[in-house]
Write an enzyme that holds these catalytic residues in place. Structure first.
Site, PDB file in Angstrom:
ATOM      1  N   GLN A 123       0.817  -1.210   0.000  1.00 23.04           N
ATOM      2  CA  GLN A 123       0.000   0.000   0.000  1.00 23.04           C
ATOM      3  C   GLN A 123       0.853   1.263   0.000  1.00 23.04           C
ATOM      4  O   GLN A 123       0.475   2.279  -0.597  1.00 23.04           O
ATOM      5  CB  GLN A 123      -0.933  -0.002   1.215  1.00 23.04           C
TER       6      GLN A 123
ATOM      7  N   HIS B 188      -1.049  -4.660  -6.025  1.00 25.68           N
ATOM      8  CA  HIS B 188      -0.711  -4.498  -4.607  1.00 25.68           C
ATOM      9  C   HIS B 188      -1.881  -4.877  -3.723  1.00 25.68           C
ATOM     10  O   HIS B 188      -3.033  -4.994  -4.156  1.00 25.68           O
ATOM     11  CB  HIS B 188      -0.294  -3.047  -4.321  1.00 25.68           C
ATOM     12  N   CYS B 189      -1.578  -5.073  -2.452  1.00 26.14           N
ATOM     13  CA  CYS B 189      -2.583  -5.167  -1.389  1.00 26.14           C
ATOM     14  C   CYS B 189      -2.006  -4.394  -0.212  1.00 26.14           C
ATOM     15  O   CYS B 189      -1.302  -3.398  -0.423  1.00 26.14           O
ATOM     16  CB  CYS B 189      -2.938  -6.621  -1.066  1.00 26.14           C
ATOM     17  N   ALA B 190      -2.245  -4.805   1.000  1.00 19.48           N
ATOM     18  CA  ALA B 190      -1.708  -4.057   2.139  1.00 19.48           C
ATOM     19  C   ALA B 190      -0.203  -4.231   2.258  1.00 19.48           C
ATOM     20  O   ALA B 190       0.550  -3.265   2.393  1.00 19.48           O
ATOM     21  CB  ALA B 190      -2.399  -4.493   3.432  1.00 19.48           C
TER      22      ALA B 190
END
Length: 211
Positions: free
Chosen positions: A74, A151-153
């Site tokens: 993130q 992406h993610c976290a």
């Protein structure tokens, strides 16, 4: 940098959990080439975890795991300067929510955005997003100069799962081959539910090739 110590601690915790759940020990060191079972037609979840715990475990805020395809977190998604420097043209957010990620966040950068509202839970069905995400990645990389951030976290589970599915769907990688390709550049650790869904995709794709 993506906290490598955090990732290693997570892997160590999951390795201990796996040992308590299976007779097969989880190896946390060694090279991918040392894994004797990778040539088996299909690995089970515990064997895949052994593969994930070997080799590269560190990661940056974003790592190029395939030409033009960056897998990241993130922090990178929020860094407009770095996105511009890398020449990112598309963003696929695997942790989209009302509070995290909107197309408006990239206004003025010319970035196309796709949000997948996924939860990093073994019970979450990520497979329903495999084809849509893979198609979006493919379109991004097919255009001249196209580069995409997935992406993610943290960039190791949800987003990694979608990248693995893309390599399997569009480049005919087996799941093991896709994992090894990504891990050449970045440590990843999809949860067990996601691994089971990727295994199901692997079986379906290979059965289709054999038909």
């Amino acid at each position: 940098m993506c906290p490598g110590n955090w990732l290693w601690a997570s892997m160590t915790f999951m390795a201990r959990f796996s040992r308590s759940s299976s007779r097969s020990p989880v190896r946390t060191r060694g090279s991918l080439e040392e894994m004797p079972s990778v040539h088996h037609p299909f690995l089970n979840v515990f064997e895949l975890e052994r593969l994930l715990y070997t080799g590269k475990t560190a990661c940056n805020h974003a790592d190029e795991v395939w030409p033009g395809l960056y897998l990241g977190d993130q922090d990178m998604a929020n860094n407009r300067r770095e996105l511009r420097r890398l020449g990112i043209t598309h963003v696929l957010n695997a942790s989209h929510s009302r509070w995290r990620g909107t197309p408006e966040a990239y206004e003025g950068l010319g970035i196309r955005y796709l949000g997948v509202e996924a939860h990093d839970s073994p019970a979450f069905d990520m497979s329903v997003h495999f084809q849509t995400a893979a198609d979006f990645i493919h379109r991004a990389l097919s255009q001249p100069g196209g580069k995409i951030l997935v992406h993610c976290a943290v960039g190791v589970s949800r987003s990694a799962t979608l990248v693995l599915a893309y390599l399997m769907l569009y480049h005919h990688f087996t799941l093991v081959e896709a994992i090894k390709k990504v891990k050449d550049h970045r440590g990843i650790i999809p949860n067990r539910g996601f691994l089971r869904q990727l295994l199901a995709l692997d079986r379906r794709l290979r059965q289709g090739l054999e038909a």
